[in-house]
Write an enzyme that holds these catalytic residues in place. Structure first.
Site, PDB file in Angstrom:
ATOM      1  N   GLU A 160       0.817  -1.213   0.000  1.00 35.65           N
ATOM      2  CA  GLU A 160       0.000   0.000   0.000  1.00 35.65           C
ATOM      3  C   GLU A 160       0.852   1.266   0.000  1.00 35.65           C
ATOM      4  O   GLU A 160       0.609   2.195   0.774  1.00 35.65           O
ATOM      5  CB  GLU A 160      -0.972  -0.007   1.196  1.00 35.65           C
ATOM      6  CG  GLU A 160      -1.908  -1.206   1.174  1.00 35.65           C
ATOM      7  CD  GLU A 160      -3.055  -1.139   2.168  1.00 35.65           C
ATOM      8  OE1 GLU A 160      -2.849  -0.641   3.284  1.00 35.65           O
ATOM      9  OE2 GLU A 160      -4.153  -1.603   1.814  1.00 35.65           O
ATOM     10  N   GLU A 176     -12.885  -2.805  11.878  1.00 43.26           N
ATOM     11  CA  GLU A 176     -12.791  -2.010  10.652  1.00 43.26           C
ATOM     12  C   GLU A 176     -13.896  -2.350   9.657  1.00 43.26           C
ATOM     13  O   GLU A 176     -14.514  -1.463   9.083  1.00 43.26           O
ATOM     14  CB  GLU A 176     -11.413  -2.225  10.009  1.00 43.26           C
ATOM     15  CG  GLU A 176     -11.282  -1.520   8.669  1.00 43.26           C
ATOM     16  CD  GLU A 176      -9.922  -1.712   8.021  1.00 43.26           C
ATOM     17  OE1 GLU A 176      -9.052  -2.373   8.615  1.00 43.26           O
ATOM     18  OE2 GLU A 176      -9.732  -1.199   6.902  1.00 43.26           O
ATOM     19  N   ASP A 208      -8.459  -9.180   3.651  1.00 43.29           N
ATOM     20  CA  ASP A 208      -8.226  -8.056   4.547  1.00 43.29           C
ATOM     21  C   ASP A 208      -9.305  -7.960   5.616  1.00 43.29           C
ATOM     22  O   ASP A 208     -10.166  -7.096   5.547  1.00 43.29           O
ATOM     23  CB  ASP A 208      -8.184  -6.753   3.723  1.00 43.29           C
ATOM     24  CG  ASP A 208      -7.743  -5.562   4.560  1.00 43.29           C
ATOM     25  OD1 ASP A 208      -7.326  -5.766   5.713  1.00 43.29           O
ATOM     26  OD2 ASP A 208      -7.820  -4.428   4.048  1.00 43.29           O
TER      27      ASP A 208
HETATM   28  O1  GCW Z   1      -7.265  -3.062   6.015  1.00 46.99           O
HETATM   29  C1  GCW Z   1      -6.294  -2.209   5.585  1.00 46.99           C
HETATM   30  C2  GCW Z   1      -6.635  -0.955   6.286  1.00 46.99           C
HETATM   31  C3  GCW Z   1      -5.487  -0.017   6.427  1.00 46.99           C
HETATM   32  C4  GCW Z   1      -4.322  -0.771   7.034  1.00 46.99           C
HETATM   33  C5  GCW Z   1      -3.974  -1.942   6.138  1.00 46.99           C
HETATM   34  C6  GCW Z   1      -2.861  -2.787   6.715  1.00 46.99           C
HETATM   35  C7  GCW Z   1      -2.663   0.048   8.521  1.00 46.99           C
HETATM   36  O2  GCW Z   1      -7.708  -0.337   5.632  1.00 46.99           O
HETATM   37  O3  GCW Z   1      -5.899   1.031   7.256  1.00 46.99           O
HETATM   38  O4  GCW Z   1      -3.215   0.057   7.250  1.00 46.99           O
HETATM   39  O5  GCW Z   1      -5.085  -2.775   5.994  1.00 46.99           O
HETATM   40  O6  GCW Z   1      -3.182  -3.755   7.386  1.00 46.99           O
HETATM   41  O7  GCW Z   1      -1.708  -2.473   6.511  1.00 46.99           O
END
Ligand code: GCW
Length: 696
Positions: free
Chosen positions: A313, A415, A387
């Site tokens: 990311e 989340e 995720d």
């Molecule tokens: O799920 C995603 C989240 C991000 C997070 C990322 C990760 C910390 O939306 O906020 O960043 O995963 O786990 O690195």
């Protein structure tokens, strides 16, 4: 002279009388939720007598900060539960001493002759036994190490909170996993990524009193480490002003045997060190990390190590220099390992050029590196390959990296599970993951045995949970968010504990204990996760939630990246719905061992709850229930929304049985939850209905 009682005076007296009656009925102090499961309210008088005879004195022959913490907690806990102070004593005098210690620090404990048993339980394990000391009955918590003494003391308090008899006791326990960590996604400015319970208590400046209570709460469930900054790491976290703060935090946590860890930014050598490169093969970079680790250990001798999100990311990483994850991780590991530290290198990577199907990419990048990592490196792997969705199959890396310690990463903060608005007890979801059979060494190769090291003979073991805490009065926003923090710790200690048993402990300690109250709250908790799945993403649908990761947005087509969209995953059109991950599709099934890869390759042998994760199926596909896929989808969303309403109704039966502050706070959130569930049902069904109506 006889004084006349004025009408006004008698009204006042009536009001005062009513107020007194209320005060007697209500708890002594307002229930803010701040005390978590360590409330220690006085037990009913009838129960107190037996405990009073079993707890006449607190004897903690450990002259250390941990010893002081143990004695203080016992004084607080016993004083509260038994409704009166229990004195601290140097040594037992008469019956009923509670003794907590180690054979090395206490001749009294050494004289019991338990050293061989304690040796096998290790520094963090303990025994709690009813015994006699100089002819008088006593309860002894003994451990080889101070950490075990601390955990044993909390166990003893839990027994009383659970109203278990204190005699005869013969308990032995030890943690199954070595590193039991919380990961805080807290930014240095005090905001929290995916945090729903107020601002950070670490940054910009540690809130000392709260940090101390955080330490108590974590010690009570056996958490022994915490990463205090976000994995999207600001490189400044490794500069002197922030290390000063980390040092202050470590000092508060240390008596409670909680180590501080930091998230490190891979580009720190360039960004704060002034180097020309971050290339892990560059000797100057190697030296920089070495010096940085030395500097940290100088300040924090028990520093735990680094977690790193690299080439993920947009974060920098070794691939920026044509190097591998192993090259990168090993440089940091070489820097911390001489001090006993570790590196947790996250496997949350998903570059589109690795594979078109996002869920396959981590496996593709990491499996070839098995055996190439430094011994002090963990690969930190999320429970599922996507995720933190409400339901995913287990990540295929579990069982596929026999030479690399794997730290499982769970998400406690909700989340994708309703933030702090929805009541979702996560232990059943985590149990599903821990109990999933990987078949890595044939049947009976559960994820829990992969991460506890028993399956592949690993020594370094661990688990991390992304924390849901903040500065809210009750720590987690939703009072039931506390249950997820609690359950994470208990499962990290022992992945074999059951979701219901953990719920029972938490309910009794947090809410109190008549059997019908416990049964009602337990049923709400145990049902909640499946209900949430039904009104958001049933039948294996996933990633429908977009935007702020709260409400389902099946229409979401994220312009930034296709694999951040919802349509990338559900692919609904006039003909079919779901992601084809069979051999004929993306072939993600082949990342699993036989027989899973064969079972999940065939809709007939894929469980309904993962169906659309692995298959793209026509709307008239016949489900096991006999319904068509479309009808099943309608049924699931409808059921989920109805059940969400049912959670609210079940809660209303508790009115008057628990304190009104928390009753009302939870009720307000359950109302929001059932309103959301109905709206989300409608929204998702409208969307899929329209998709279905589209000409193929
Ligand atoms: O799920 C995603 C989240 C991000 C997070 C990322 C990760 C910390 O939306 O906020 O960043 O995963 O786990 O690195």
């Amino acid at each position: 002279m006889r004084r006349q009682t004025s009408p006004c005076r008698s009204r006042l007296a009536r009001i005062a009388g009513a107020a007194l009656a209320l005060a007697l009925a209500a708890p002594v102090h307002a229930e803010t939720g701040y005390d978590l499961w360590l409330r220690y309210p006085a037990l009913p008088a009838a129960d107190r007598a037996a405990y009073r005879t079993a707890a006449t004195a607190i004897v903690v022959p450990l002259r250390s900060p941990t010893g002081d913490a143990i004695a203080a907690e016992l004084a607080r806990g016993l004083g509260g539960l038994l409704g009166g102070d229990v004195p601290r004593a140097e040594r037992p005098r008469g019956a009923g001493a509670i003794v907590v210690g180690t054979p090395t620090a206490s001749p009294l404990v050494a004289a019991l002759g338990w050293s061989a048993a304690l040796e096998t339980l290790g520094d963090e394990g303990y025994v709690i036994r009813s015994t006699t000391i100089e002819g008088a009955p006593a309860t002894v918590v003994a451990s080889k190490g101070e950490a075990g003494a601390l955990y044993g003391a909390f166990h003893l308090l839990r027994l009383i909170q659970m109203r278990q008899p204190l005699s005869p006791l013969d308990i032995a326990d030890r943690p199954r996993l070595g590193r039991r960590l919380l990961n805080h996604w807290d930014n240095l400015d005090g905001s929290i990524e995916r945090g729903y319970a107020g601002r950070s208590f670490w940054w910009p400046a540690p809130v000392a009193a709260r940090v101390a209570d955080y330490a108590r709460a974590n010690a009570s469930i056996g958490v022994n480490g915490t990463v205090i900054n976000s994995v999207n790491a600001n490189p400044q976290s490794l500069t002197a002003p922030f290390l000063d703060k980390a040092t202050a935090i470590a000092a508060i946590l240390r008596p409670y045997r909680i180590r501080v860890y930091l998230a490190a930014n891979f580009a720190a050598p360039k960004m704060i060190g002034g180097l020309a490169t971050n290339d892990p093969r560059d000797p100057a970079v190697v030296r920089w990390w070495r010096a940085k680790a030395d500097e940290i250990y100088q300040r924090i001798p028990d520093f735990g190590g680094f977690v790193v999100k690299a080439n993920s990311e947009g974060q920098p990483g070794p691939q920026d220099y044509g190097r591998t994850h192993a090259d990168g991780a090993n440089v940091l590991a070489a820097a911390v390992a001489p001090h006993g530290g570790v590196v947790m290198w996250r496997a949350f990577v998903y570059n589109a050029d690795v594979d078109p199907d996002r869920v396959k990419r981590a496996y593709a990048e990491f499996v070839p590196l098995d055996g190439r990592f430094h011994a002090s490196v963990f690969a930190q792997v999320k429970n599922g390959p996507l995720d933190f969705q409400p339901r995913e199959p287990f990540h295929p890396l579990f069982g596929a990296m026999p030479k690399t310690p794997l730290m499982a990463e769970l998400q406690i903060t909700q989340e994708y599970l309703g933030h702090a608005n929805h009541l979702v007890y996560l232990a059943p979801m985590w149990k599903e993951f821990l109990e999933a059979d990987t078949y890595a060494s044939g049947p009976g190769s559960a994820v829990a045995q992969v991460i506890d090291g028993s399956l592949e003979g690993k020594r370094e073991t661990g688990i991390a949970g992304v924390a849901n805490t903040g500065q809210d009065g009750n720590w987690t926003g939703h009072d039931f968010g506390q249950a997820n923090w609690y359950a994470f710790g208990r499962l990290a200690w022992n992945p074999s504990l059951g979701a219901a048993a953990i719920a029972d402990e938490w309910i009794r300690m947090t809410w109190g204990g008549t059997p019908d109250l416990i049964a009602t709250i337990r049923s709400i908790m145990l049902d909640s996760r499946e209900i949430f799945v039904r009104y958001t993403m049933p039948l294996g649908l996933h990633h429908l939630i977009g935007g702020d990761h709260y409400a389902p947005m099946p229409e979401n087509a994220d312009p930034r990246r296709a694999d951040w969209s919802a349509i990338y995953y559900h692919r609904a059109d006039g003909r079919a719905v779901g992601y084809d991950r069979t051999r004929a599709g993306s072939d993600a099934v082949s990342q699993y061992r036989p027989p899973l890869r064969a079972w999940w390759n065939d809709p007939a042998t894929t469980p309904d709850d993962l169906l659309l994760w692995f298959h793209r199926l026509p709307w008239d596909f016949r489900m096991k229930s006999g319904r068509t896929l479309w009808d099943e989808l309608v049924f699931s969303y409808g059921q989920g929304a109805d059940e969400a309403k049912g959670l609210e109704l079940r809660w209303t039966t508790l009115r008057g049985k628990i304190d009104d502050e928390r009753y009302q706070a939870v009720l307000a959130r359950l109302r929001r939850q059932s309103d959301d569930a109905a709206a989300w049902r409608d929204k998702c069904l409208r969307y899929f209905e329209a998709a279905r109506a589209r000409r193929p």
